[in-house]
Design an enzyme around this catalytic site. Structure first.
Site, PDB file in Angstrom:
ATOM      1  N   ASP A 196      10.669  -2.235  -0.693  1.00 43.35           N
ATOM      2  CA  ASP A 196      11.322  -1.048  -0.331  1.00 43.35           C
ATOM      3  C   ASP A 196      12.940  -1.427   0.041  1.00 43.35           C
ATOM      4  OD1 ASP A 196       9.150   0.485  -0.716  1.00 43.35           O
ATOM      5  OD2 ASP A 196       8.510  -0.025   1.383  1.00 43.35           O
ATOM      6  N   GLU A 213       7.372   9.790  -4.140  1.00 43.26           N
ATOM      7  CA  GLU A 213       7.912   9.125  -3.101  1.00 43.26           C
ATOM      8  C   GLU A 213       9.361   8.502  -3.328  1.00 43.26           C
ATOM      9  OE1 GLU A 213       4.911   6.995  -1.150  1.00 43.26           O
ATOM     10  OE2 GLU A 213       4.720   5.274  -2.514  1.00 43.26           O
TER      11      GLU A 213
END
Length: 325
Positions: free
Chosen positions: A39, A209
């Protein structure tokens, strides 16, 4: 399917070149040094490139580079965790942080980050700020900016910050359940007021997401582009993550993909998907001008280790970003 998979699986070997990592036809930057990541949130100050990242048990991960190519692992922010995090973390974890969204606003460094556990909607988006900016590293805990619990229409994770064309700051967040949301935040404390949360994307089939919004002026019109990750993260070489995009003339939507399908109805034009060796690209972020994207993908030839990728984003004459993978 889990609501999200924001954990560090395994760091890739230092020194691996990103030019050798991409599927055929792609040309990401050649990277070296500390390129194991999950991420990655990319940001650039005047002389330094930054990556803020998910950590398994060590606060908010930080990398830095003078040129965006050779990366050094820095000291994590709040490496030992904060006492209030324990309310949202699984047993035995004290400092696990997911998907930070960091940058600078009005001379202040900020880092939003998520505290949660797998399969749980009991989550919090924390906020820390640094007087003098990111490089000053004077990080002060500002507590929770947003929380969620079972039954809420959203999950308070995967935060990212964006400025509207009129200068108003917004926070993009959310994962699975009802997908991605956006809310305006205060220019003073960077926290959202009560209410005002808008659902901007969902996908009941694949899940969605990692929402990240950038704005660009195209032919005299300001568009907001919503980048997101769909599919299953965090399964190593079995990950099915892929990166999509949609756009809107309003920061709060509605967002549609290139084919006109609403992102609230599962839409999203694919920008990156699995290659032969590198699987599950996702967890993406961009520079605010949309010129550069960072993401992670899993190396099927290295036990599914998550690896950092960075590439320039090419924008077509039709006003849409082209595939980066």
């Amino acid at each position: 399917m889990f609501l999200t998979c924001k954990r560090l699986v395994r760091l890739a070997a230092a020194g691996l070149l990103a030019a050798l990592l991409a599927p055929a036809g792609a040309a990401p930057w050649a990277l070296s040094g500390a390129i194991g990541t999950h991420d990655p949130n990319i940001y650039k100050t005047s002389s330094t490139w930054w990556i803020f990242e998910t950590t398994d048990n060590g606060g908010i991960g930080v990398k830095y580079s003078s040129d965006g190519h050779a990366w050094t692992q820095g000291l994590p922010i709040f490496s030992g965790g904060l006492s209030w995090w324990k309310t949202y973390l699984p047993a035995g974890k004290t400092a696990m942080v997911w998907a930070p969204g960091c940058g600078e606003y009005a001379g202040l460094g900020y880092c939003y980050y998520a505290i949660s556990s797998f399969g749980s909607q009991k989550s919090a988006i924390g906020l820390t700020t640094s007087a003098g900016g990111i490089a000053a590293s004077q990080w002060v805990d500002q507590g929770a900016a947003l929380t969620s619990q079972s039954g809420d229409g959203y999950n308070a994770i995967d935060p990212s910050f964006v400025l509207a064309a009129n200068g108003d700051p917004y926070l993009v967040f959310g994962s699975f359940w009802n997908g991605i949301h956006i809310t305006r935040v205060s220019k003073v404390n960077l926290k959202p007021p009560t209410g005002g949360i808008v659902n901007i994307a969902k996908d009941s089939v694949n899940g969605i997401e990692n929402g990240f919004v950038v704005k660009k002026a195209i032919g005299g019109t300001t568009y907001y582009y919503l980048f997101a990750s769909k599919g299953a993260c965090c399964k190593g070489a079995n990950s099915t993550y892929y990166i999509v995009v949609g756009r809107s003339t309003s920061i709060t939507g509605p967002y549609v993909d290139k084919a006109g399908v609403a992102m609230l109805s599962g839409g999203g034009t694919v920008l990156a998907s699995s290659g032969t060796r590198f699987k599950g690209p996702g967890g993406q972020s961009l520079l605010a001008d949309g010129s550069v994207m960072a993401w992670h993908a899993y190396d099927a030839q290295n036990n599914g280790a998550p690896v950092l990728f960075i590439n320039n984003v090419t924008w077509g004459s039709d006003g849409w970003p082209q595939a980066v993978w």
